[in-house]
Design an enzyme around this catalytic site. Structure first.
Site, PDB file in Angstrom:
ATOM      1  N   HIS A  98       0.851  -1.199   0.000  1.00  0.00           N
ATOM      2  CA  HIS A  98       0.000   0.000   0.000  1.00  0.00           C
ATOM      3  C   HIS A  98       0.875   1.231   0.000  1.00  0.00           C
ATOM      4  O   HIS A  98       1.928   1.267   0.641  1.00  0.00           O
ATOM      5  CB  HIS A  98      -0.948   0.001   1.194  1.00  0.00           C
ATOM      6  CG  HIS A  98      -0.280  -0.258   2.509  1.00  0.00           C
ATOM      7  ND1 HIS A  98       0.110  -1.526   2.915  1.00  0.00           N
ATOM      8  CD2 HIS A  98       0.104   0.582   3.499  1.00  0.00           C
ATOM      9  CE1 HIS A  98       0.680  -1.448   4.099  1.00  0.00           C
ATOM     10  NE2 HIS A  98       0.700  -0.175   4.478  1.00  0.00           N
ATOM     11  N   HIS A 100       1.101   5.107   1.020  1.00  0.00           N
ATOM     12  CA  HIS A 100       0.515   6.144   1.875  1.00  0.00           C
ATOM     13  C   HIS A 100       0.551   7.475   1.139  1.00  0.00           C
ATOM     14  O   HIS A 100       1.610   7.876   0.635  1.00  0.00           O
ATOM     15  CB  HIS A 100       1.339   6.306   3.162  1.00  0.00           C
ATOM     16  CG  HIS A 100       1.309   5.123   4.084  1.00  0.00           C
ATOM     17  ND1 HIS A 100       0.458   5.052   5.172  1.00  0.00           N
ATOM     18  CD2 HIS A 100       2.022   3.964   4.091  1.00  0.00           C
ATOM     19  CE1 HIS A 100       0.660   3.905   5.824  1.00  0.00           C
ATOM     20  NE2 HIS A 100       1.614   3.226   5.181  1.00  0.00           N
TER      21      HIS A 100
HETATM   22  P1  5GP Z   1       1.875   0.134   7.321  1.00  0.00           P
HETATM   23  O1  5GP Z   1       2.508   0.317   8.660  1.00  0.00           O
HETATM   24  O2  5GP Z   1       1.613  -1.322   7.007  1.00  0.00           O
HETATM   25  O3  5GP Z   1       2.612   0.840   6.225  1.00  0.00           O
HETATM   26  O4  5GP Z   1       0.483   0.880   7.390  1.00  0.00           O
HETATM   27  C1  5GP Z   1      -0.731   0.247   7.589  1.00  0.00           C
HETATM   28  C2  5GP Z   1      -1.777   1.323   7.658  1.00  0.00           C
HETATM   29  O5  5GP Z   1      -3.031   0.723   7.544  1.00  0.00           O
HETATM   30  C3  5GP Z   1      -1.762   2.121   8.961  1.00  0.00           C
HETATM   31  O6  5GP Z   1      -1.585   3.493   8.671  1.00  0.00           O
HETATM   32  C4  5GP Z   1      -3.124   1.817   9.579  1.00  0.00           C
HETATM   33  O7  5GP Z   1      -3.685   2.945  10.210  1.00  0.00           O
HETATM   34  C5  5GP Z   1      -3.953   1.376   8.397  1.00  0.00           C
HETATM   35  N1  5GP Z   1      -4.977   0.394   8.713  1.00  0.00           N
HETATM   36  C6  5GP Z   1      -4.828  -0.719   9.469  1.00  0.00           C
HETATM   37  N2  5GP Z   1      -5.991  -1.408   9.506  1.00  0.00           N
HETATM   38  C7  5GP Z   1      -6.876  -0.721   8.745  1.00  0.00           C
HETATM   39  C8  5GP Z   1      -8.245  -0.938   8.385  1.00  0.00           C
HETATM   40  O8  5GP Z   1      -8.879  -1.924   8.777  1.00  0.00           O
HETATM   41  N3  5GP Z   1      -8.830   0.005   7.590  1.00  0.00           N
HETATM   42  C9  5GP Z   1      -8.150   1.084   7.131  1.00  0.00           C
HETATM   43  N4  5GP Z   1      -8.829   1.951   6.348  1.00  0.00           N
HETATM   44  N5  5GP Z   1      -6.861   1.327   7.443  1.00  0.00           N
HETATM   45  C10 5GP Z   1      -6.233   0.433   8.236  1.00  0.00           C
END
Ligand code: 5GP
Ligand code: ZN
Length: 140
Positions: A98, A100
């Site tokens: 993903h 950001h």
């Molecule tokens: P990572 O640390 O993997 O780059 O970021 C994961 C992101 O996914 C975090 O910013 C977190 O807030 C978001 N996130 C985690 N679970 C969910 C969810 O169930 N729905 C949404 N919309 N965002 C999520």
């Protein structure tokens, strides 16, 4: 299926979707770093950036390019930080690639991505040459 982003793509979990194409989806982050923080994902499950086949990689960046100005306009942002935590050691918590898209505002004090890195290595020209050659020579 346990991957939360696959479940969002499949409509099994709710999300605030803001943009969709045939191969990518963008939705608001549930725990935003700033208002408008959006995630862009490939609809198919790929754990890291390097796992993306070219079509999915293209679709994701196409969606990033389409959604970023919309996010900026919607929350009146001055800029965005567009970034990927790529792999667990880099802080990736959800193992579905993903991107950001984090709105930024003049004077928000959050700094550039460079601020993540406190101790920069001091590398000679020869070491830089070796690293560049090593990257070029990897067969994938
Ligand atoms: P990572 O640390 O993997 O780059 O970021 C994961 C992101 O996914 C975090 O910013 C977190 O807030 C978001 N996130 C985690 N679970 C969910 C969810 O169930 N729905 C949404 N919309 N965002 C999520
Ligand atoms: Zn997934």
């Amino acid at each position: 299926m346990s991957c939360i982003f696959c479940r969002i793509v499949d409509g099994d979990l709710p999300s605030r979707t803001v943009y969709e194409s045939s191969e990518a989806l963008a939705f608001l982050d549930a725990n935003p770093l700033t208002k408008g923080h959006t995630l862009v994902v490939p609809k198919d499950h790929y754990e890291t950036v390097g796992d993306l086949p070219p079509e999915a990689a293209g679709a994701v960046f196409e969606a990033v390019s389409a959604v970023t100005p919309r996010v900026e306009a919607a929350v009146d942002a001055d800029a965005t930080t567009v970034a990927v935590n790529n792999g667990e050691a880099a802080g990736q918590e959800v193992p579905h690639t993903h991107v950001h898209v984090v709105p930024r505002f003049e004077g928000d004090g959050n700094g550039p991505i460079h601020r993540l890195f406190s101790a920069r290595p001091s590398l000679s020209d020869a070491e830089l040459d070796d690293i560049a050659a090593a990257i070029r020579d990897v067969e994938v």
